[in-house]
Scaffold this motif. Structure first.
Motif, PDB file in Angstrom:
ATOM      1  N   ASN A   1      17.079  88.339  36.387  1.00  0.00           N
ATOM      2  CA  ASN A   1      18.394  88.750  36.890  1.00  0.00           C
ATOM      3  C   ASN A   1      19.238  89.425  35.812  1.00  0.00           C
ATOM      4  OD1 ASN A   1      18.801  86.533  35.311  1.00  0.00           O
ATOM      5  ND2 ASN A   1      20.140  85.440  36.745  1.00  0.00           N
TER       6      ASN A   1
ATOM      7  N   TYR B   1      30.826  70.867  33.719  1.00  0.00           N
ATOM      8  CA  TYR B   1      29.597  70.143  33.412  1.00  0.00           C
ATOM      9  C   TYR B   1      29.774  68.636  33.232  1.00  0.00           C
ATOM     10  CZ  TYR B   1      25.323  68.661  31.107  1.00  0.00           C
ATOM     11  OH  TYR B   1      24.172  67.980  30.779  1.00  0.00           O
TER      12      TYR B   1
ATOM     13  N   GLU C   1      23.010  68.255  40.714  1.00  0.00           N
ATOM     14  CA  GLU C   1      22.692  69.572  41.275  1.00  0.00           C
ATOM     15  C   GLU C   1      23.580  70.651  40.644  1.00  0.00           C
ATOM     16  OE1 GLU C   1      23.306  66.829  43.038  1.00  0.00           O
ATOM     17  OE2 GLU C   1      21.226  66.414  43.647  1.00  0.00           O
ATOM     18  N   LYS C   2      24.872  70.361  40.517  1.00  0.00           N
ATOM     19  CA  LYS C   2      25.775  71.325  39.908  1.00  0.00           C
ATOM     20  C   LYS C   2      25.438  71.529  38.441  1.00  0.00           C
ATOM     21  CE  LYS C   2      29.298  74.107  39.674  1.00  0.00           C
ATOM     22  NZ  LYS C   2      29.243  75.443  40.321  1.00  0.00           N
ATOM     23  N   ARG C   3      25.073  70.466  37.739  1.00  0.00           N
ATOM     24  CA  ARG C   3      24.683  70.622  36.336  1.00  0.00           C
ATOM     25  C   ARG C   3      23.479  71.546  36.198  1.00  0.00           C
ATOM     26  NH1 ARG C   3      25.214  64.450  33.865  1.00  0.00           N
ATOM     27  NH2 ARG C   3      27.503  64.385  33.826  1.00  0.00           N
ATOM     28  N   LYS C   4      22.531  71.431  37.120  1.00  0.00           N
ATOM     29  CA  LYS C   4      21.363  72.325  37.080  1.00  0.00           C
ATOM     30  C   LYS C   4      21.801  73.776  37.204  1.00  0.00           C
ATOM     31  CE  LYS C   4      17.895  69.106  38.904  1.00  0.00           C
ATOM     32  NZ  LYS C   4      17.024  68.779  40.066  1.00  0.00           N
ATOM     33  N   GLU C   5      22.775  74.031  38.073  1.00  0.00           N
ATOM     34  CA  GLU C   5      23.286  75.394  38.230  1.00  0.00           C
ATOM     35  C   GLU C   5      23.937  75.882  36.935  1.00  0.00           C
ATOM     36  OE1 GLU C   5      25.990  75.603  41.504  1.00  0.00           O
ATOM     37  OE2 GLU C   5      24.579  74.686  42.931  1.00  0.00           O
ATOM     38  N   ILE C   6      24.720  75.017  36.323  1.00  0.00           N
ATOM     39  CA  ILE C   6      25.395  75.388  35.074  1.00  0.00           C
ATOM     40  C   ILE C   6      24.375  75.646  33.972  1.00  0.00           C
ATOM     41  CG2 ILE C   6      26.956  74.548  33.270  1.00  0.00           C
ATOM     42  CD1 ILE C   6      28.413  72.967  35.531  1.00  0.00           C
TER      43      ILE C   6
ATOM     44  N   LYS D   1      21.251  76.600  34.360  1.00  0.00           N
ATOM     45  CA  LYS D   1      20.547  77.855  34.657  1.00  0.00           C
ATOM     46  C   LYS D   1      21.395  79.054  34.256  1.00  0.00           C
ATOM     47  CE  LYS D   1      18.061  80.451  38.206  1.00  0.00           C
ATOM     48  NZ  LYS D   1      18.632  81.746  37.760  1.00  0.00           N
ATOM     49  N   GLU D   2      22.682  78.983  34.527  1.00  0.00           N
ATOM     50  CA  GLU D   2      23.568  80.084  34.151  1.00  0.00           C
ATOM     51  C   GLU D   2      23.588  80.265  32.644  1.00  0.00           C
ATOM     52  OE1 GLU D   2      26.792  82.547  33.105  1.00  0.00           O
ATOM     53  OE2 GLU D   2      26.684  80.438  32.529  1.00  0.00           O
TER      54      GLU D   2
ATOM     55  N   ASP E   1      20.180  81.831  31.624  1.00  0.00           N
ATOM     56  CA  ASP E   1      20.130  83.251  31.989  1.00  0.00           C
ATOM     57  C   ASP E   1      20.993  84.074  31.043  1.00  0.00           C
ATOM     58  OD1 ASP E   1      18.447  82.689  34.094  1.00  0.00           O
ATOM     59  OD2 ASP E   1      20.017  82.745  35.626  1.00  0.00           O
TER      60      ASP E   1
END
Length: 553
Positions: free
Chosen positions: A297, A347, A353-358, A360-361, A364
């Motif tokens: 991405n 965080y 689940e939200k931590r995983k998103e953070i 990953k961001e 990336d």
């Protein structure tokens, strides 16, 4: 007939026993107990467990991690040290084990020992007098922690995630059990929260703080917002760079990764959390390089601000300290680097689940930054050429794409405990009457926000480094919740301190020191059949000193 009847009965008993055994083998154990249960797999957790075993206590480590050791084994091999003379006990043992490892010539498989430099964080990296070594490769640190676990026969349950919503049972001011998301329940006399995030502490109902306190809360100087304070080079100080898509045109929109909200007055508190990053282990050793790849991405527009920095004449990119075998522990450097400023505020208290998103961001962003450095035409060609000689180390983090297992959680929740450490104690303005260890590193906060100044330029804020005049003592109350909140929990990582004081305490050697002290206090409380808040301090002090802790300088 009688003998046959007895034989049949015997066989029935055996069959029932085998069925029961088989049932147990094919169903997860639902309830386990020990004198002390430690939640978390950090270096503090390992130090606590080792100390408890040495005091003949049963202990279980229960942790979300599959790889133990926290940041010490996840890239931070260029140790944030301070004064090595105040590092004792199990913490010092860890660095002595590092020294022993690198005395073996077979440990130097990518460079000769004599080629390796000997300076790190203002001190000698390899200290022959104390037989310690303060710089190391991630896999070496992890193996040392695993050796501690094996040699002390410590039970460790990995990939166990605390049910933070309803898994912590509290009765009469004490935690009675903690449950994991898979249903496993752990019971203990005393619990230790050794996570960076303070997840168990929070789930138990103990009070804590996230963000920066105002200076007025604890009568501090260096807490809260610190606009215009530039202690390092991680800012735009002399670069008048426009934050707008069309330079100078505020109607064109704001570039990515710049906050647009109102910034507080100096000394005021906020919900800002100092920036996280990954401490990459990189190398230029031919044969051990995994090239930096273009993430799926990738969007070069995310790094437009960096283009303008290069155009302004600043070229700091690839910071970090040398560790053995032609590797570097890579850290943030300059005004726009691996610190993902302002993207981690949620965080500390976020769901898994939200931590995983953070996370990953952050990954990336970091991978995109590495690719940008090596390929974007705005980067001077000599730097593009240079960085392409580097990559991730092939022999590190081998089951994770050579990427560190753990993000650098520089701070998250901080307990409000029996004693709150502030910059007054760090700087020697206030005395500590019940020390359980010492620290000495600077009060080091990375940037908290990137904002637009009233003059219309971009600027970073929150990056500080205040050196104490001498090593300082850390109070017993920093690991103890208030007695009325919880009477059988110890917290050696998400300790009771202000934001800026935590900037010094948060160093890995100190976490191991506090972990050992927490284990000692737990062990003594059990021995004396006392509550942790009631253990005689002088007795605790004598035990800490006997076990090699340093309490004064």
């Amino acid at each position: 007939m009688m003998k046959i009847s007895k034989l049949i009965k015997y066989n029935i008993v055996v069959v029932l026993a085998l069925v029961q055994f088989s049932y147990g083998m094919h169903n997860d154990v639902k309830s386990l107990d020990a004198d002390v249960v430690i939640y978390g797999g950090t270096s503090a957790a390992i130090a606590s467990a080792v100390q408890l075993v040495r005091m003949n206590k049963s202990v279980l480590i229960v942790c979300p991690e599959k790889h133990i050791g926290g940041l010490s084994s996840s890239g931070l091999g260029f140790t944030d040290l301070g004064n090595k003379e105040v590092i004792g006990g199990i913490s010092k043992e860890f660095y002595q084990e590092v020294y022993k490892h690198y005395q073996n010539k077979d440990a130097w498989n990518w460079q000769p020992r004599e080629e390796y430099g000997n300076e790190g964080q203002g001190t000698t990296a390899i200290d022959d007098e104390f037989k310690t070594m303060w710089t190391f490769e991630p896999h070496v640190a992890e193996q040392i922690f695993e050796n501690f676990i094996r040699e002390n026969n410590i039970s460790i349950h990995r990939d166990k995630w605390l049910d933070r919503e309803k898994g912590v049972k509290v009765a009469n001011g004490k935690i009675t059990s903690i449950a994991m998301l898979d249903g496993t329940i752990y019971e203990a006399k005393i619990f230790i929260d050794a996570t960076y995030e303070g997840d168990l502490m929070a789930a138990a109902g103990v009070n804590y703080h996230v963000g920066r306190e105002a200076n007025s809360v604890y009568n501090e100087q260096w807490n809260g917002v610190q606009k215009g304070v530039y202690h390092h080079s991680h800012n735009f100080q002399e670069l008048n760079i426009s934050p707008y898509i069309i330079p100078g045109d505020s109607t064109s929109g704001v570039l990515p990764r710049i906050a647009t909200g109102r910034i507080g007055e100096n000394g005021s508190g906020d919900n800002g959390v100092q920036a996280y990053n990954y401490r990459l282990c990189t190398t230029n050793a031919e044969g051990n390089i995994v090239p930096f790849e273009k993430p799926e991405n990738y969007d070069s527009a995310q790094y437009e601000l960096l283009r303008r920095i290069f155009k302004g004449g600043r070229h700091s990119m690839f910071g970090g300290g040398k560790i053995p075998n032609k590797k570097r522990d890579v850290n943030n450097v300059g005004p726009f680097s691996s610190d993902n400023i302002g993207m981690n505020y949620e965080y500390p208290e976020a769901s898994y689940e939200k931590r995983k998103e953070i996370l990953k961001e952050h990954i990336d962003y970091h991978k995109g930054l590495l690719y940008f450095w090596g390929h974007d035409e705005s980067v001077p060609e000599r730097f593009r050429t240079s960085i392409k000689k580097w990559g991730l180390a092939k022999d590190e983090f081998t089951d994770n794409g050579h990427w560190p297992y753990q993000i650098y959680v520089r701070e998250a929740r901080r307990m409000i405990g029996e004693f709150v450490m502030t910059d007054n104690e760090i700087l020697g303005k206030s005395k500590v009457l019940k020390p359980i260890g010492m620290g000495s590193y600077a009060m080091d906060s990375h940037n908290v926000q990137r904002y637009i100044t009233k003059e219309g330029y971009v600027q970073n804020e929150g990056d500080l480094g205040i050196e104490p005049d001498a090593p300082y003592q850390i109070h017993l109350g920093t690991i103890l919740p208030k007695q009325e909140e919880c009477r059988n929990l110890l917290v050696p990582a998400a300790v009771s301190s202000s934001h800026i004081a935590f900037g010094s305490i948060r160093m890995e050697p100190v976490f191991m020191i506090l972990g050992q002290s927490a284990g000692t206090l737990a062990g003594m409380a059990i021995n004396e059949d006392q509550e942790i808040h009631e253990v005689d301090y002088d007795s605790l002090k004598n035990k800490l000193l006997k076990d090699g802790q340093v309490l004064s300088y």
